[in-house]
Design an enzyme around this catalytic site. Structure first.
Site, PDB file in Angstrom:
ATOM      1  N   TRP A 251      32.404  39.272 -18.475  1.00 38.79           N
ATOM      2  CA  TRP A 251      32.045  37.854 -18.535  1.00 38.79           C
ATOM      3  C   TRP A 251      32.982  37.012 -17.682  1.00 38.79           C
ATOM      4  O   TRP A 251      32.556  36.054 -17.037  1.00 38.79           O
ATOM      5  CB  TRP A 251      31.985  37.377 -19.992  1.00 38.79           C
ATOM      6  CG  TRP A 251      30.927  38.124 -20.745  1.00 38.79           C
ATOM      7  CD1 TRP A 251      31.123  39.118 -21.656  1.00 38.79           C
ATOM      8  CD2 TRP A 251      29.503  38.008 -20.575  1.00 38.79           C
ATOM      9  NE1 TRP A 251      29.905  39.610 -22.079  1.00 38.79           N
ATOM     10  CE2 TRP A 251      28.901  38.948 -21.437  1.00 38.79           C
ATOM     11  CE3 TRP A 251      28.684  37.202 -19.788  1.00 38.79           C
ATOM     12  CZ2 TRP A 251      27.510  39.107 -21.537  1.00 38.79           C
ATOM     13  CZ3 TRP A 251      27.294  37.346 -19.879  1.00 38.79           C
ATOM     14  CH2 TRP A 251      26.729  38.289 -20.748  1.00 38.79           C
TER      15      TRP A 251
ATOM     16  N   ASP B 289      35.826  30.281 -22.475  1.00 43.63           N
ATOM     17  CA  ASP B 289      34.562  30.806 -23.002  1.00 43.63           C
ATOM     18  C   ASP B 289      34.883  31.429 -24.354  1.00 43.63           C
ATOM     19  O   ASP B 289      35.551  32.461 -24.429  1.00 43.63           O
ATOM     20  CB  ASP B 289      34.016  31.860 -22.031  1.00 43.63           C
ATOM     21  CG  ASP B 289      32.730  32.503 -22.540  1.00 43.63           C
ATOM     22  OD1 ASP B 289      32.272  32.171 -23.654  1.00 43.63           O
ATOM     23  OD2 ASP B 289      32.179  33.360 -21.817  1.00 43.63           O
TER      24      ASP B 289
ATOM     25  N   LYS C  79      26.433  34.240 -31.629  1.00 41.15           N
ATOM     26  CA  LYS C  79      27.277  35.275 -32.208  1.00 41.15           C
ATOM     27  C   LYS C  79      27.862  34.790 -33.540  1.00 41.15           C
ATOM     28  O   LYS C  79      27.525  35.315 -34.580  1.00 41.15           O
ATOM     29  CB  LYS C  79      28.347  35.688 -31.205  1.00 41.15           C
ATOM     30  CG  LYS C  79      27.706  36.355 -29.970  1.00 41.15           C
ATOM     31  CD  LYS C  79      28.633  36.480 -28.793  1.00 41.15           C
ATOM     32  CE  LYS C  79      27.893  36.804 -27.515  1.00 41.15           C
ATOM     33  NZ  LYS C  79      27.295  38.142 -27.443  1.00 41.15           N
TER      34      LYS C  79
END
Lengths: 357, 357
Positions: free
Chosen positions: A102, A170, A194
């Site tokens: 990511w 993030d 999530k």
């Protein structure tokens, strides 16, 4: 009683059962309004109450000061990768820490926009199985970007680096799983699917002072200023996803808040890591001090055994244990809403599987 | 039985009751999976079936050939306003038809990106109360952009202009409400929250040949190519919104498809317009031949009476009749899922209100 399996999926992921049950109960006729929450004007009083209460709960839970705006955006973390350099890389230079897939995607988006990226630290040399502890930050970076938790590699920052430039994080896979100080950050973003809700909304927490530095002339929807000025109601927001996020916030507050979650998350992860460390049969992929409390990654003696493990676990009601397709192995994602009983059951299954294979 | 009010909201808007009931029934335990649809991995077999079936139903309903891709995107029509010039205004020139607020917003986004916009026709001279019938298209425009139905002004194209350049249409407020030939278009987009689902997903239908003309080097999430190449699964899609859209598609197919909807929509709008035209008390804002079948706009003799009308209608279970804040007056949005009985009830209310006031 509703049948529930233990869902170790990395995201979208398990949500609290009381949240699902309340949403189900109210789905066709929202609190006597004679219509569903998904049929309601986003300018209605009823929806506005949901919007404001969700925002207020986020602020309470994370103890966010009035120096920050809380936004509900769309397009997931992947869109934030592009928005951040577009809005905040004002001098063309930014620092990124590379701790996995990511991070690499975030770096790629800054480079696509022609920004000069300084990788201040990277754990790529060891296949991202650790979090760097020393950083070479630039003197003149517009910002520093990190990935707080690496869903794929199973690593997680325990403390965050101190930076001169605003720190952008993030937090898609660990937001609200443990206490931290928002004041360290310029901007935090998290795809909801999530720890805090369903897919379709991305939570953004941004320092108001930073909004002032955003260049004029960006496409309207690409500027954080638009969303801040219009309280995330410039256009129709993803109503249902925000509503569910609001219910999750309510559940968090009723269950000890973030400190309560952290205690449970540490307890849950310990049970699983203790089992992994107990024998050589299961191999952790991450050094102890960098292990994620959210995504527990491990290997078995062979890929064939991993395949068998995942298949038999699924049959036993333990779903979603396959590692990310890019790295293989096994991964148990155990976010806030994942129940301890599911981990106990997984550990029993691991014991039995080791004995039998 | 569930209490239902008649919801004339312009969007998010009424959805079919069977859709809501099915979603409610399956919400906590999706078809025996032991988890909710919103907890499921977007890479799971169960979600993939939803994704593929929704896409296939869109193609069947609109009779879309294999020359087109069907995409599920986020950010609403407002984001499409920016994506279209970014992806398709390859020579810096584009034609736009200005038929109201949403057209103006689309034009603004093209100009922000430095594109040269030729307004090929406009109805601004008469406060957008008609659809232009003659157009001055450029010879060298990259594309022509129109707004098929003007939610605020209550006007709607009955036929679409023939253009040399690819025709791009915002169909947010009338997609699937009447039959039309997709082959006329280069790209069609529609925020779902009026005729085809909840807020949070934007349907895009794009000619594959056009995708080839998209410049390289766009931010990954901003390029239609990314979403087409990855079947709208480059990142986590808005799972729940797509799922509900799929249920709406199923309902459309079970209720006569688009032709069936058109017949019902014409019938519904006729009842309401006939009442408006019956006396001078209610004044239509749009000339007969340009009236939208979706958003029926009208005025009362005074603003005070309009206020009273809206308040009393709301109390009588007729909700959402207030005109858009930018134009005032009254507006009845009667999309596909809005039942005829609600219009009959509104007409009765209008009769009684006229008599009493």
């Amino acid at each position: 009683m509703t049948k529930r399996i233990y869902n170790f999926s990395a995201g979208p992921a398990t949500l609290p059962l009381p949240v699902l049950e309340e949403a189900q109960k109210d789905f066709v006729d929202y609190k006597g309004a004679g219509m569903s929450i998904i049929e309601m004007s986003h300018r209605s009083k009823q929806y506005d109450a949901v919007h404001q209460e969700t925002k207020a709960a986020v602020k309470r839970l994370l103890n966010i000061s009035d120096e920050y705006d809380v936004l509900f955006m769309t397009g997931g973390a992947s869109t934030q990768f592009a928005f951040i350099p577009m809005n905040f890389c004002t001098n063309g230079k930014a620092d990124y820490v590379n701790t996995g897939s990511w991070s690499k995607k975030a770096i790629k988006e800054a480079k696509i926009q022609g920004k000069s990226v300084n990788v201040a630290a990277s754990s790529e040399d060891k296949n991202f199985n650790y979090i760097p502890t020393s950083f070479k930050f630039s003197d003149d970076a517009s910002y520093v970007h990190i990935t707080a938790n690496n869903t794929i590699a199973g690593t997680q920052y325990k403390t965050f680096p101190k930076t001169k430039a605003p720190l952008m994080a993030d937090m898609s896979s660990d937001i609200m799983s443990k206490t931290f100080d928002v004041d360290q950050f310029g901007l935090i973003y998290a795809g909801a699917q999530k720890n805090i809700g369903p897919a379709g909304v991305c939570l953004v927490i941004v320092k108001k002072a930073l909004l002032e530095t955003i260049p004029e002339g960006l496409p309207t929807m690409f500027s954080y200023k638009t969303h801040a000025a219009e309280d995330s109601l410039y256009n129709t927001p993803p109503v249902f996803a925000i509503y569910i996020m609001g219910l999750v916030m309510k559940w968090l507050e009723a269950n000890g808040g973030i400190a309560g979650m952290q205690k449970k998350n540490e307890e849950k992860a310990k049970i699983l890591f203790d089992r992994i460390d107990k024998s050589d049969y299961y191999k952790p992929t991450v050094a102890r001090e960098h292990r994620s409390l959210m995504n527990v990654t491990f290997r078995l003696p062979s890929e064939d055994l991993e395949k068998k493990f995942i298949t038999e676990a699924t049959a036993a009601g333990l779903s979603g244990l396959k590692g990310h397709r890019s790295v293989g192995g096994c991964r148990a994602s155990i976010y806030n809403a994942f129940p301890k009983e599911g981990i106990v059951k997984l550990v029993e299954f691991m014991d039995a599987f080791e004995k039998a294979n």
